[in-house]
Design a protein around this motif. Sequence first.
Motif, PDB file in Angstrom:
ATOM      1  N   ALA A  25       0.840  -1.201   0.000  1.00  0.00           N
ATOM      2  CA  ALA A  25       0.000   0.000   0.000  1.00  0.00           C
ATOM      3  C   ALA A  25       0.877   1.253   0.000  1.00  0.00           C
ATOM      4  CB  ALA A  25      -0.939  -0.008   1.206  1.00  0.00           C
ATOM      5  N   PHE A  26       1.945   1.236   0.775  1.00  0.00           N
ATOM      6  CA  PHE A  26       2.867   2.373   0.789  1.00  0.00           C
ATOM      7  C   PHE A  26       3.461   2.582  -0.600  1.00  0.00           C
ATOM      8  CE2 PHE A  26       7.200   4.018   1.162  1.00  0.00           C
ATOM      9  CZ  PHE A  26       6.937   5.255   1.745  1.00  0.00           C
ATOM     10  N   TRP A  27       3.908   1.502  -1.218  1.00  0.00           N
ATOM     11  CA  TRP A  27       4.477   1.605  -2.565  1.00  0.00           C
ATOM     12  C   TRP A  27       3.432   2.090  -3.561  1.00  0.00           C
ATOM     13  CZ3 TRP A  27       7.410  -3.693  -2.414  1.00  0.00           C
ATOM     14  CH2 TRP A  27       8.611  -3.536  -1.701  1.00  0.00           C
ATOM     15  N   SER A  28       2.188   1.667  -3.392  1.00  0.00           N
ATOM     16  CA  SER A  28       1.129   2.102  -4.299  1.00  0.00           C
ATOM     17  C   SER A  28       0.875   3.599  -4.163  1.00  0.00           C
ATOM     18  CB  SER A  28      -0.165   1.330  -4.019  1.00  0.00           C
ATOM     19  OG  SER A  28      -1.202   1.779  -4.842  1.00  0.00           O
ATOM     20  N   VAL A  29       0.817   4.070  -2.936  1.00  0.00           N
ATOM     21  CA  VAL A  29       0.571   5.491  -2.687  1.00  0.00           C
ATOM     22  C   VAL A  29       1.746   6.341  -3.176  1.00  0.00           C
ATOM     23  CG1 VAL A  29       0.273   7.221  -0.862  1.00  0.00           C
ATOM     24  CG2 VAL A  29      -1.027   5.083  -0.779  1.00  0.00           C
ATOM     25  N   VAL A  83     -11.957  -6.205  -0.600  1.00  0.00           N
ATOM     26  CA  VAL A  83     -12.474  -5.169  -1.507  1.00  0.00           C
ATOM     27  C   VAL A  83     -11.769  -3.836  -1.251  1.00  0.00           C
ATOM     28  CG1 VAL A  83     -14.510  -3.806  -2.114  1.00  0.00           C
ATOM     29  CG2 VAL A  83     -14.696  -6.291  -1.850  1.00  0.00           C
ATOM     30  N   VAL A  84     -11.722  -3.416  -0.003  1.00  0.00           N
ATOM     31  CA  VAL A  84     -11.092  -2.137   0.329  1.00  0.00           C
ATOM     32  C   VAL A  84      -9.592  -2.198   0.018  1.00  0.00           C
ATOM     33  CG1 VAL A  84     -10.574  -0.524   2.210  1.00  0.00           C
ATOM     34  CG2 VAL A  84     -12.830  -1.552   2.051  1.00  0.00           C
ATOM     35  N   GLY A  85      -8.966  -3.323   0.327  1.00  0.00           N
ATOM     36  CA  GLY A  85      -7.545  -3.494   0.042  1.00  0.00           C
ATOM     37  C   GLY A  85      -7.222  -3.399  -1.435  1.00  0.00           C
ATOM     38  N   SER A  86      -8.122  -3.885  -2.278  1.00  0.00           N
ATOM     39  CA  SER A  86      -7.889  -3.793  -3.722  1.00  0.00           C
ATOM     40  C   SER A  86      -7.901  -2.334  -4.186  1.00  0.00           C
ATOM     41  CB  SER A  86      -8.929  -4.620  -4.492  1.00  0.00           C
ATOM     42  OG  SER A  86     -10.185  -3.999  -4.486  1.00  0.00           O
ATOM     43  N   TYR A  87      -8.680  -1.488  -3.522  1.00  0.00           N
ATOM     44  CA  TYR A  87      -8.655  -0.061  -3.842  1.00  0.00           C
ATOM     45  C   TYR A  87      -7.358   0.587  -3.349  1.00  0.00           C
ATOM     46  CZ  TYR A  87     -13.316   0.131  -5.725  1.00  0.00           C
ATOM     47  OH  TYR A  87     -14.415  -0.048  -6.535  1.00  0.00           O
ATOM     48  N   ALA A  88      -6.841   0.091  -2.237  1.00  0.00           N
ATOM     49  CA  ALA A  88      -5.597   0.646  -1.702  1.00  0.00           C
ATOM     50  C   ALA A  88      -4.394   0.303  -2.578  1.00  0.00           C
ATOM     51  CB  ALA A  88      -5.363   0.115  -0.285  1.00  0.00           C
ATOM     52  N   ILE A  89      -4.411  -0.859  -3.191  1.00  0.00           N
ATOM     53  CA  ILE A  89      -3.249  -1.299  -3.964  1.00  0.00           C
ATOM     54  C   ILE A  89      -3.345  -0.897  -5.433  1.00  0.00           C
ATOM     55  CG2 ILE A  89      -1.890  -3.306  -4.697  1.00  0.00           C
ATOM     56  CD1 ILE A  89      -1.679  -2.736  -1.694  1.00  0.00           C
ATOM     57  N   LYS A  90      -4.502  -1.089  -6.063  1.00  0.00           N
ATOM     58  CA  LYS A  90      -4.545  -0.813  -7.501  1.00  0.00           C
ATOM     59  C   LYS A  90      -5.789  -0.119  -8.024  1.00  0.00           C
ATOM     60  CE  LYS A  90      -4.856  -5.715  -7.966  1.00  0.00           C
ATOM     61  NZ  LYS A  90      -4.527  -6.898  -8.654  1.00  0.00           N
ATOM     62  N   ALA A 101      -7.993   4.255   1.566  1.00  0.00           N
ATOM     63  CA  ALA A 101      -8.417   2.854   1.489  1.00  0.00           C
ATOM     64  C   ALA A 101      -7.469   1.972   2.297  1.00  0.00           C
ATOM     65  CB  ALA A 101      -8.487   2.394   0.035  1.00  0.00           C
ATOM     66  N   ALA A 102      -6.179   2.274   2.259  1.00  0.00           N
ATOM     67  CA  ALA A 102      -5.198   1.489   3.025  1.00  0.00           C
ATOM     68  C   ALA A 102      -5.449   1.625   4.523  1.00  0.00           C
ATOM     69  CB  ALA A 102      -3.780   1.935   2.669  1.00  0.00           C
TER      70      ALA A 102
END
Length: 126
Positions: A25-29, A83-90, A101-102
Amino acid sequence: MTYMAIKHLHMTAAGLSILFFIIRAFWSVSGSALLQNRFVRIAPHVIDTVLLVCGLALAGMLGAAAGQPWLITKIVLLVAYIVVGSYAIKRGKTAQSRAWAAVLAVAIFVYIVGVALRHSPGSWFF
């Protein structure tokens, strides 16, 4: 495999799962290219599969057919976490939406841990 061995494997997988999630999540953000590393893309799926298989085995050993409310709560929250995690990552459109989201996904995870430890749908609150 004994109940305790499966339980410890389940807890280890849960710890690794949230650790990998927070890093990803950090890398995604932050927009890091590390998110595209092959190991980073595959390892969480392996860990989460172990987590789920152990969880199902434990539920079977506990007699999940009895409809234990805390176990049903964990399953519902797990779906919400995914579901929420998928928004946090991609799936999140902006870095800010992925960050929120993360945070929400981690909060759901913490609630799931409380449900698991207390065997209560009220988690840490009841």
